[in-house]
Motif scaffolding. Structure first.
Motif, PDB file in Angstrom:
ATOM      1  N   ARG A 292      46.925  35.043  79.397  1.00  0.00           N
ATOM      2  CA  ARG A 292      46.742  34.248  80.617  1.00  0.00           C
ATOM      3  C   ARG A 292      46.037  32.949  80.253  1.00  0.00           C
ATOM      4  NH1 ARG A 292      43.691  37.110  85.489  1.00  0.00           N
ATOM      5  NH2 ARG A 292      41.975  36.985  83.992  1.00  0.00           N
ATOM      6  N   LEU A 293      46.258  31.913  81.038  1.00  0.00           N
ATOM      7  CA  LEU A 293      45.567  30.646  80.837  1.00  0.00           C
ATOM      8  C   LEU A 293      44.220  30.690  81.555  1.00  0.00           C
ATOM      9  CD1 LEU A 293      48.349  27.929  81.212  1.00  0.00           C
ATOM     10  CD2 LEU A 293      47.681  29.260  79.220  1.00  0.00           C
ATOM     11  N   ARG A 294      43.183  30.211  80.869  1.00  0.00           N
ATOM     12  CA  ARG A 294      41.847  30.200  81.463  1.00  0.00           C
ATOM     13  C   ARG A 294      41.751  29.192  82.607  1.00  0.00           C
ATOM     14  NH1 ARG A 294      38.458  32.656  77.642  1.00  0.00           N
ATOM     15  NH2 ARG A 294      39.318  32.694  75.524  1.00  0.00           N
ATOM     16  N   ALA A 295      42.401  28.049  82.448  1.00  0.00           N
ATOM     17  CA  ALA A 295      42.304  26.976  83.434  1.00  0.00           C
ATOM     18  C   ALA A 295      43.485  26.038  83.258  1.00  0.00           C
ATOM     19  CB  ALA A 295      40.989  26.210  83.271  1.00  0.00           C
ATOM     20  N   TRP A 296      43.634  25.138  84.223  1.00  0.00           N
ATOM     21  CA  TRP A 296      44.684  24.124  84.137  1.00  0.00           C
ATOM     22  C   TRP A 296      44.277  23.060  83.127  1.00  0.00           C
ATOM     23  CZ3 TRP A 296      48.858  22.784  87.836  1.00  0.00           C
ATOM     24  CH2 TRP A 296      49.172  23.837  88.679  1.00  0.00           C
ATOM     25  N   PRO A 297      45.213  22.530  82.369  1.00  0.00           N
ATOM     26  CA  PRO A 297      44.903  21.356  81.544  1.00  0.00           C
ATOM     27  C   PRO A 297      44.803  20.111  82.413  1.00  0.00           C
ATOM     28  CG  PRO A 297      47.232  21.857  81.375  1.00  0.00           C
ATOM     29  CD  PRO A 297      46.629  22.956  82.203  1.00  0.00           C
ATOM     30  N   ASN A 298      44.300  19.049  81.842  1.00  0.00           N
ATOM     31  CA  ASN A 298      44.189  17.783  82.560  1.00  0.00           C
ATOM     32  C   ASN A 298      45.531  17.053  82.463  1.00  0.00           C
ATOM     33  OD1 ASN A 298      43.551  15.364  83.723  1.00  0.00           O
ATOM     34  ND2 ASN A 298      41.809  14.910  82.392  1.00  0.00           N
ATOM     35  N   PHE A 299      46.386  17.263  83.447  1.00  0.00           N
ATOM     36  CA  PHE A 299      47.742  16.718  83.391  1.00  0.00           C
ATOM     37  C   PHE A 299      47.757  15.191  83.436  1.00  0.00           C
ATOM     38  CE2 PHE A 299      49.231  21.009  84.609  1.00  0.00           C
ATOM     39  CZ  PHE A 299      50.242  21.139  83.671  1.00  0.00           C
ATOM     40  N   SER A 300      46.665  14.575  83.815  1.00  0.00           N
ATOM     41  CA  SER A 300      46.621  13.112  83.802  1.00  0.00           C
ATOM     42  C   SER A 300      46.383  12.549  82.412  1.00  0.00           C
ATOM     43  CB  SER A 300      45.532  12.608  84.758  1.00  0.00           C
ATOM     44  OG  SER A 300      44.245  13.011  84.308  1.00  0.00           O
ATOM     45  N   ARG A 301      46.049  13.441  81.436  1.00  0.00           N
ATOM     46  CA  ARG A 301      45.721  12.983  80.092  1.00  0.00           C
ATOM     47  C   ARG A 301      46.618  13.587  79.011  1.00  0.00           C
ATOM     48  NH1 ARG A 301      42.675   8.456  80.626  1.00  0.00           N
ATOM     49  NH2 ARG A 301      40.985   8.787  82.128  1.00  0.00           N
ATOM     50  N   ILE A 302      47.504  14.496  79.376  1.00  0.00           N
ATOM     51  CA  ILE A 302      48.300  15.184  78.358  1.00  0.00           C
ATOM     52  C   ILE A 302      49.760  14.819  78.506  1.00  0.00           C
ATOM     53  CG2 ILE A 302      46.689  17.125  78.276  1.00  0.00           C
ATOM     54  CD1 ILE A 302      48.764  18.730  79.895  1.00  0.00           C
TER      55      ILE A 302
END
Length: 391
Positions: A292-302
């Motif tokens: 499972r993913l711990r958290a969302w990535p920062n989609f504004s930076r990736i």
């Protein structure tokens, strides 16, 4: 990464035409020519000037590209594909390499192909032909086409490749084509540098590349480099010999050119893993193990890959294997493999979790659960009650 068996002669120079390749592959090969092959390989843009032509068999229109080469029998042809065995029978006297290309052995292969083409120029009719017979058609009882066989756009191929799906059930053999060795890419070196910096509390530097990449562990892990995204991407997708990149501790990170960019380490690791994986999993990964993913990535930076938002939304709320996520979302597995690789190296993947057993407050008959403790009033309700009693 395997080394060339014999060095390329210094006096040998090959005119290479990237006749039918993707834009990202062209950038990677162009970078290798600029940095390592200036004396051995020259890129040309026209067929009459070429000695060897490079073609990607997985891209649509390869038949037309080979047909254009039929008028130039002196040009050697080197093809490459994710599954060379599937294309080799259709290619007459054309070498078919596997993906990803080994950029260390490629110059010698190009030289050998050019020499063979010059010797076979007297027999042009047997070269650069492709069978027009249709591939074997599946019978009525044949299984349906997997999602991984669906054609995507060129940008999708550059990001996530076009590998086919693997079996949904665990237990069988897993093909090696779905894996990549992180230690032979920039992502492996930078991930190790970040770990060493965090554990020691001291800055570290990845050296040996055209520009340095520094890692500052405090207050939060950050990376400092003069590389731009359009430079990091091709380097991240190129296999690096172990002797090139080196990780060394540094007393302090100081600006040297004034054009350095500061990246959050999580964001930069995500991007480098995306570019290196190209829809594959790190070596040793079990594609059928639930995570499972711990958290969302920062989609504004990736760098966002196809279906990334859907995959992350599902995976942060559910425990599932990469294969299961692809099945539930009805998308090719390579898109999920890309997210898995990025999340693992950026620290957002939780692979050590156990399945969550949900407990209902009420029993199946609808009666309250007697073992459950009474809910305490919230702090706001307690403050409101005190104010009411004080009036």
């Amino acid at each position: 990464m395997s080394r060339p068996q014999s060095p390329l002669p210094a006096e040998s120079s090959i005119n290479l035409l990237l006749h039918h390749v993707g834009s990202m592959d062209a950038r990677l090969i162009g970078l290798s020519v600029e940095r390592h092959w200036k004396k051995s390989v020259q890129l040309v843009s026209e067929l009459p000037n070429a000695q060897v032509a490079l073609l990607d068999c997985d891209r649509p229109g390869v038949e037309d590209a080979l047909a254009q080469l039929a008028s130039f029998p002196r040009i050697g042809v080197v093809c490459y594909a994710f599954q060379p065995k599937d294309h080799a029978p259709r290619m007459a006297n054309c070498l078919v390499l596997g993906k990803p290309l080994n950029l260390e052995t490629l110059p010698n292969i190009l030289l050998k192909t050019a020499e063979e083409a010059s010797r076979a120029i007297a027999l042009p009719s047997s070269r650069h032909t492709i069978s027009t017979a249709p591939l074997s058609q599946p019978g009525p009882d044949a299984p349906q086409e997997s999602l991984g066989q669906r054609m995507g756009t060129e940008d999708e191929h550059d990001l996530c490749g076009n590998g086919e799906d693997i079996a949904l059930q665990a237990g069988g053999s897993i093909p090696e084509r779905i894996y990549f060795p992180p230690s032979q890419y920039l992502i492996g070196h930078l991930h190790q540098a970040v770990d060493m910096a965090v554990q020691s509390g001291r800055p570290h530097v990845v050296s040996g590349l055209p520009r340095l990449i520094g890692v500052q562990p405090k207050p939060a892990p950050t990376c400092v480099t003069a590389f731009r995204d359009n430079q990091l991407r091709p380097i991240s997708m190129t296999q690096l010999p172990e002797s090139i990149a080196r990780i060394v501790p540094a007393a302090i990170l100081t600006e040297t050119t004034g054009v350095e960019t500061i990246f959050n380490a999580e964001d930069l690791l995500w991007n480098l893993a995306t570019w290196a994986s190209r829809g594959r999993l790190p070596e040793g990964t079990n594609p059928h193990a639930g995570v499972r993913l711990r958290a969302w990535p920062n989609f504004s930076r990736i760098f966002v890959t196809p279906h990334a938002l859907r995959i992350v939304a599902f995976w942060t709320a559910n425990i599932a294997s990469p294969v299961e996520v692809a099945r539930r979302l009805a998308i090719p597995q390579r898109y999920v493999f890309s997210i898995y690789s990025s999340a693992r190296f950026s620290g957002l993947l939780d692979a050590s979790i156990a399945p969550v057993v949900q407990t209902d407050v009420a029993t199946a008959e609808g009666t309250p659960n007697k073992e459950s403790s009474p809910q305490k009033p919230s702090i706001l309700s307690r403050i409101l009650r005190k104010l009411l009693h004080a009036i």
